[in-house]
Structures are given as structure tokens and as C-alpha cells.
Design a protein around this motif. Structure first.
Motif, PDB file in Angstrom:
ATOM      1  N   TRP A  77       0.846  -1.186   0.000  1.00 40.84           N
ATOM      2  CA  TRP A  77       0.000   0.000   0.000  1.00 40.84           C
ATOM      3  C   TRP A  77       0.886   1.242   0.000  1.00 40.84           C
ATOM      4  O   TRP A  77       2.020   1.221   0.480  1.00 40.84           O
ATOM      5  N   THR A  78       0.366   2.319  -0.544  1.00 44.68           N
ATOM      6  CA  THR A  78       1.133   3.558  -0.627  1.00 44.68           C
ATOM      7  C   THR A  78       0.816   4.433   0.577  1.00 44.68           C
ATOM      8  O   THR A  78      -0.331   4.829   0.789  1.00 44.68           O
ATOM      9  N   LEU A  79       1.835   4.734   1.366  1.00 46.06           N
ATOM     10  CA  LEU A  79       1.651   5.482   2.609  1.00 46.06           C
ATOM     11  C   LEU A  79       1.582   6.985   2.338  1.00 46.06           C
ATOM     12  O   LEU A  79       2.423   7.554   1.635  1.00 46.06           O
ATOM     13  N   SER A  80       0.564   7.606   2.913  1.00 49.47           N
ATOM     14  CA  SER A  80       0.392   9.050   2.832  1.00 49.47           C
ATOM     15  C   SER A  80      -0.053   9.541   4.207  1.00 49.47           C
ATOM     16  O   SER A  80      -0.098   8.768   5.167  1.00 49.47           O
ATOM     17  N   GLY A  81      -0.342  10.813   4.305  1.00 49.83           N
ATOM     18  CA  GLY A  81      -0.814  11.367   5.570  1.00 49.83           C
ATOM     19  C   GLY A  81      -1.262  12.802   5.405  1.00 49.83           C
ATOM     20  O   GLY A  81      -0.838  13.501   4.485  1.00 49.83           O
ATOM     21  N   PHE A  82      -2.148  13.209   6.281  1.00 52.81           N
ATOM     22  CA  PHE A  82      -2.628  14.587   6.287  1.00 52.81           C
ATOM     23  C   PHE A  82      -1.498  15.486   6.779  1.00 52.81           C
ATOM     24  O   PHE A  82      -1.169  15.498   7.969  1.00 52.81           O
ATOM     25  N   GLY A  83      -0.926  16.257   5.866  1.00 52.52           N
ATOM     26  CA  GLY A  83       0.235  17.060   6.225  1.00 52.52           C
ATOM     27  C   GLY A  83      -0.023  18.050   7.337  1.00 52.52           C
ATOM     28  O   GLY A  83       0.835  18.263   8.211  1.00 52.52           O
TER      29      GLY A  83
END
Length: 279
Positions: free
Chosen positions: A6-12
């Protein structure tokens, strides 16, 4: 079985208002993408052209991509102006194109005070139809978040929205914690119903007792069960960290770098245990 990735992202802006700090922390935690809700304390719907250009250059220079634009679209009353909300969506679509993204988080409107969700169904669906048509035209995908107190906050009404609109430009952003906060057991009550439409995973957990948001895997959000089902069904999309560990408010939440790091490590531990790679 092939290991899922899965591609990891986040609310900056859960990390810091400054995009430089947002990117630095996310990359240190192994994320290749950022979900953009605000920059320099300005919500995406209010960014001016200079700010959009500056943000785009910063992200390009740092090699960071955008998983989604976390817009506030649809987080207004169901009797609000369709034209006004479509105009706000068009502004957000401009930001989305400028930052090279494709996904836009949206909501399905609050019933006005004293109105039941069922009584505003027609108003909600007409607005969601209008927004989906704009998204189709502009080549973007709206991902509906199951936010508490909006029309689509429980599985049956989320399904009603996505199936009634029936557009490839309207999909679902799955949020376990938000389901817990409206008395839903996410995996048990919602996954089988909604999984065909889930294109985006917002990583958040919560306690049923008081609704408090907690790190992934430490609450009642059935994260483990949900992630196993996602893995086994072949999900290969984004996992976007939205910890809300310090505060939450109408347009979002905040964690700070330390708490955000704790949330990221808790999620990575859970993913490692389930043999899900995060890139």
C-alpha cells in the motif's frame, strides 16, 4: 500469496501548518505522498494562485506526490446553495490539477437542525449528483468520507449515496474511527456492504466508550479485521494517516510531529504484522 503493498500518505497539516515541516516528517516516516488539507494555515479551498504555485514547487523539489486533496466540500448544510458548493468544488479541482493529484475528499452534507437524515435525502442526492458530474467532466475522483453527523455517516446511507449517484467519479474513503463514533462496528457492520466502492483508506482508530481517537489498532475500530479483508481482496491503494491525536474540529484535526510519529509507527507495526508493505 503475494505480499500486498500500500502507498503510505498522511494529512500534512496534522503534522504542522508549514508544508516544509509536513514533508520532512512524512518522508522521515517513510511516506511517499501527502494528503493536502491546508498549507500555511490556509484551507485548500482558500489558497490563492501564488500559494498553490509555491506549494507545488515545494512538493516537486522534495520529490513528494499528492495522494488526495482533503477538501471541505459537502461539509455544509443540505439546504445550502448547490451553485455555491459546485463553485467551491471547481476551485478545489483547480488545486487538484495543479498539484498533480486525482482524488478529492468530499462529504454528503449535514441535515439542518431539527431535520432527520431521511428527510434531506433528496437534497443530498441532488447535490452529490451535481458534484459527480463536475468531477466526471474534469477527470477527478470524489472520495466520500463517512464523517459523523452528515447524511452518509452510517453504512446504509453511505451505500445509498454511492449507488444512487452511480458515477465512476464518486467512490469511498473508508474511515474506521468515524464509524466507531456513530456506533458502528466498521468491519462487522460495514465492510461487506461498502467494500466494492472503497478506493481510499484513511487510517484512524477510536474507542467506542467515549469516541476518543487513538493510534491504529488500539481502539474499537476493527482495524486489524478491516486491513486483513482489504489485503485479501487485493487492495493496492493509499493508506493515509489522519491521527487526530491532539485535537479535532469541524474542518479537521491536529496531532503534531511527535504524536503523528507515534500514530505512524503504530500503523506500520500493524501492517508489518499483517504482511502489508508500506511504500
Amino acid at each position: 500469496m503475494r505480499r500486498a503493498t500500500w502507498t503510505l500518505s498522511g494529512f500534512g497539516d496534522e503534522v504542522d501548518p508549514n508544508p516544509d515541516t509536513q514533508v520532512a516528517v512524512l518522508q522521515a516516516l517513510g511516506a511517499s505522498h501527502v494528503e493536502v488539507r491546508s498549507a500555511w494555515g490556509v484551507n485548500v479551498v482558500d489558497l490563492d494562485e501564488e500559494q498553490i504555485s509555491r506549494l507545488g514547487k515545494l512538493l516537486e523539489d522534495r520529490g513528494m506526490k499528492v495522494s488526495a486533496i482533503a477538501s471541505p466540500i459537502g461539509k455544509v448544510a443540505s439546504d445550502s446553495s448547490i451553485e455555491d458548493e459546485v463553485a467551491r468544488l471547481e476551485k478545489v479541482i483547480g488545486v487538484t490539477h495543479a498539484l498533480g493529484a486525482a482524488n478529492i475528499r468530499v462529504f454528503s452534507f449535514y441535515p439542518p437542525p431539527g431535520r432527520s437524515p431521511q428527510s434531506v435525502r433528496d437534497d443530498v442526492l441532488s447535490r452529490m449528483h451535481a458534484m459527480a458530474r463536475v468531477a466526471e467532466r474534469e477527470g477527478v475522483v470524489l472520495v466520500h468520507e463517512n464523517e459523523k453527523a452528515i447524511y452518509g455517516d452510517i453504512p446504509d446511507r453511505v451505500l445509498d449515496v454511492v449507488e444512487s449517484v452511480g458515477s465512476s467519479a464518486l467512490r469511498l474513503a473508508w474511515d474506521n474511527a468515524n464509524f466507531v463514533q456513530v456506533g458502528v462496528r466498521p468491519y462487522s457492520d460495514g465492510w461487506a456492504l461498502l467494500s466494492p466502492y472503497v478506493d481510499y483508506f484513511q487510517v484512524k482508530d477510536a474507542r467506542a466508550q467515549d469516541g476518543a481517537v487513538v493510534p491504529a489498532g488500539t481502539g474499537d475500530g476493527q482495524l486489524r479485521e478491516t486491513m486483513i479483508a482489504m489485503r485479501d481482496s487485493g487492495y493496492r491503494g493509499f493508506a493515509s494517516l489522519e491521527p487526530h491525536l491532539a485535537s479535532a474540529h469541524e474542518l479537521g484535526g491536529f496531532s503534531g510531529p511527535v504524536a503523528f510519529g507515534e500514530a505512524a509507527r503504530a500503523f506500520r507495526h500493524l501492517a508489518d504484522d499483517l504482511e502489508i508493505a508500506l511504500s
